[in-house]
Design an enzyme around this catalytic site. Structure first.
Site, short mmCIF file in Angstrom:
data_model
loop_
_atom_site.label_atom_id
_atom_site.label_comp_id
_atom_site.label_asym_id
_atom_site.label_seq_id
_atom_site.Cartn_x
_atom_site.Cartn_y
_atom_site.Cartn_z
N ARG A 67 -6.85 15.00 -31.42
CA ARG A 67 -5.66 15.77 -31.82
C ARG A 67 -5.35 16.86 -30.81
O ARG A 67 -4.19 17.16 -30.53
CB ARG A 67 -5.86 16.36 -33.22
CG ARG A 67 -5.75 15.28 -34.30
CD ARG A 67 -6.42 15.69 -35.58
NE ARG A 67 -5.81 16.85 -36.20
CZ ARG A 67 -6.46 17.69 -37.00
NH1 ARG A 67 -7.74 17.52 -37.26
NH2 ARG A 67 -5.83 18.71 -37.52
N ARG B 37 -12.61 23.99 -42.37
CA ARG B 37 -11.34 23.92 -43.11
C ARG B 37 -11.48 23.04 -44.35
O ARG B 37 -12.11 22.00 -44.32
CB ARG B 37 -10.26 23.35 -42.20
CG ARG B 37 -8.97 23.11 -42.97
CD ARG B 37 -7.79 23.23 -42.10
NE ARG B 37 -7.58 22.02 -41.33
CZ ARG B 37 -6.49 21.85 -40.58
NH1 ARG B 37 -5.58 22.79 -40.48
NH2 ARG B 37 -6.34 20.74 -39.88
N LYS C 72 -1.27 27.58 -38.13
CA LYS C 72 0.17 27.48 -38.43
C LYS C 72 0.44 27.46 -39.93
O LYS C 72 1.30 28.17 -40.43
CB LYS C 72 0.75 26.15 -37.93
CG LYS C 72 0.79 25.92 -36.47
CD LYS C 72 1.56 24.64 -36.17
CE LYS C 72 0.93 23.35 -36.69
NZ LYS C 72 -0.32 22.97 -36.05
N ARG D 177 -10.75 17.40 -44.50
CA ARG D 177 -9.84 16.31 -44.15
C ARG D 177 -10.54 15.31 -43.24
O ARG D 177 -11.29 15.69 -42.37
CB ARG D 177 -8.62 16.89 -43.43
CG ARG D 177 -7.46 17.10 -44.35
CD ARG D 177 -6.43 18.00 -43.75
NE ARG D 177 -6.03 17.62 -42.38
CZ ARG D 177 -5.08 18.25 -41.71
NH1 ARG D 177 -4.42 19.26 -42.27
NH2 ARG D 177 -4.78 17.88 -40.49
N ARG E 213 7.04 18.16 -33.04
CA ARG E 213 5.77 18.00 -32.36
C ARG E 213 5.95 17.21 -31.07
O ARG E 213 4.97 16.98 -30.35
CB ARG E 213 4.84 17.23 -33.26
CG ARG E 213 3.62 17.99 -33.72
CD ARG E 213 2.89 17.04 -34.65
NE ARG E 213 1.55 17.42 -34.91
CZ ARG E 213 1.18 18.10 -36.00
NH1 ARG E 213 2.05 18.52 -36.86
NH2 ARG E 213 -0.09 18.35 -36.18
P1 ADP Z 1 -2.63 19.79 -37.83
O1 ADP Z 1 -1.56 20.69 -37.30
O2 ADP Z 1 -3.75 20.53 -38.39
O3 ADP Z 1 -3.03 18.70 -36.89
P2 ADP Z 1 -0.80 18.62 -39.79
O4 ADP Z 1 -1.15 18.73 -41.21
O5 ADP Z 1 0.36 19.38 -39.30
O6 ADP Z 1 -2.12 18.98 -39.05
O7 ADP Z 1 -0.57 17.09 -39.41
C1 ADP Z 1 -1.52 16.08 -39.70
C2 ADP Z 1 -1.13 14.76 -39.07
O8 ADP Z 1 0.14 14.35 -39.59
C3 ADP Z 1 -0.94 14.80 -37.57
O9 ADP Z 1 -2.15 14.63 -36.87
C4 ADP Z 1 0.02 13.62 -37.37
O10 ADP Z 1 -0.65 12.38 -37.45
C5 ADP Z 1 0.92 13.73 -38.58
N1 ADP Z 1 2.11 14.57 -38.32
C6 ADP Z 1 2.44 15.74 -38.94
N2 ADP Z 1 3.60 16.24 -38.46
C7 ADP Z 1 4.00 15.38 -37.49
C8 ADP Z 1 5.11 15.33 -36.62
N3 ADP Z 1 6.04 16.30 -36.61
N4 ADP Z 1 5.20 14.27 -35.75
C9 ADP Z 1 4.28 13.28 -35.74
N5 ADP Z 1 3.21 13.28 -36.54
C10 ADP Z 1 3.06 14.30 -37.41
#
Ligand code: ADP
Ligand code: ZN
Length: 210
Positions: free
Chosen positions: A167, A123, A13, A156, A88
């Site tokens: 996740r 990554r 994404k 990360r 999300r």
């Molecule tokens: P990825 O899509 O690779 O899991 P992101 O960088 O989008 O990683 O998000 C990392 C973390 O940040 C998620 O695992 C969550 O804990 C938090 N997070 C990000 N966006 C949201 C969201 N919209 N709602 C809840 N938690 C979020």
């Protein structure tokens, strides 16, 4: 244009959001990057989010909705934006609707779980600006150094294999229902993630005109 990119963690994404952002000249809004920044700076939001992020859980809806709402009120969002990692959960999508945001398209980038587990180990993310790389598929020009800001690129914490499994579970149970949510509004398009970033980008840009 107001876009949402959906997809499992590691589906690409963020990478595609960067490409679209440049092509369409609209800002990329990554709640994950914003939250990591908040954690790094020790802000109130950051303190609330840290433990959840490290364990692979979601940050509470109120927290992310608050962050997102402030961000899209900024001037550069007037002509549209691309949301990367938000919404999300169904309540987050409902909050977006309640804000009066009219989404044009939701692009789901589909990658099977097994592939995601392989990908995330490679990554690397820049500590400075949040840009994302992959040791194999999208290496920075100099190993360990960000092309954009010369910051250090690191694995990360939440890309540890056990956390990745968590996740993925959260994605399938809590985020995947958004596909139905947007499909029923006729907004969902699905792109199958390819081996080459550029191939996925081509398909993603094509999907926007469908
Ligand atoms: P990825 O899509 O690779 O899991 P992101 O960088 O989008 O990683 O998000 C990392 C973390 O940040 C998620 O695992 C969550 O804990 C938090 N997070 C990000 N966006 C949201 C969201 N919209 N709602 C809840 N938690 C979020
Ligand atoms: Zn950087």
């Amino acid at each position: 244009m107001k876009l949402i990119l959906l997809g499992a963690p590691g589906a690409g994404k963020g990478t595609q959001a960067e490409v679209i952002s440049e092509k369409l000249n609209i800002p990329q809004i990554s709640t994950g990057n914003m939250l990591r920044e908040a954690v790094k700076n020790g802000t109130e939001y950051g303190l609330k989010a840290k433990a959840q992020m490290e364990s692979g859980a979601l940050v509470p809806d109120e927290v992310v909705i608050g962050i997102l709402k402030e961000r899209i009120a900024e001037d550069d969002c007037k002509n549209g934006f691309i949301l990367d990692g938000f919404p999300r959960t169904v309540p987050q999508a409902e909050a977006l609707d309640a804000m009066g945001v009219e989404i044009d398209k939701v692009v789901e980038i589909f990658v099977p779980d097994e592939k995601i587990q392989q990908r995330l180990g490679g990554r690397r993310v820049c500590e400075g600006c949040g840009a994302s790389y992959h040791t194999e598929f999208k290496p920075s020009k100099v190993d360990g150094v960000c092309d954009k800001c010369s910051g250090k690129t690191v694995l990360r914490k939440d890309d540890a294999p056990e956390t990745v499994l968590e996740r993925l579970k959260v994605y399938h149970t809590t985020t995947a229902p958004l596909k139905e949510y947007y499909d029923s509004k006729g907004k969902l398009v699905t792109v199958v993630g390819q081996e080459e970033v550029a191939d996925t980008s081509r398909l993603t840009l094509e999907a926007l005109t469908k």
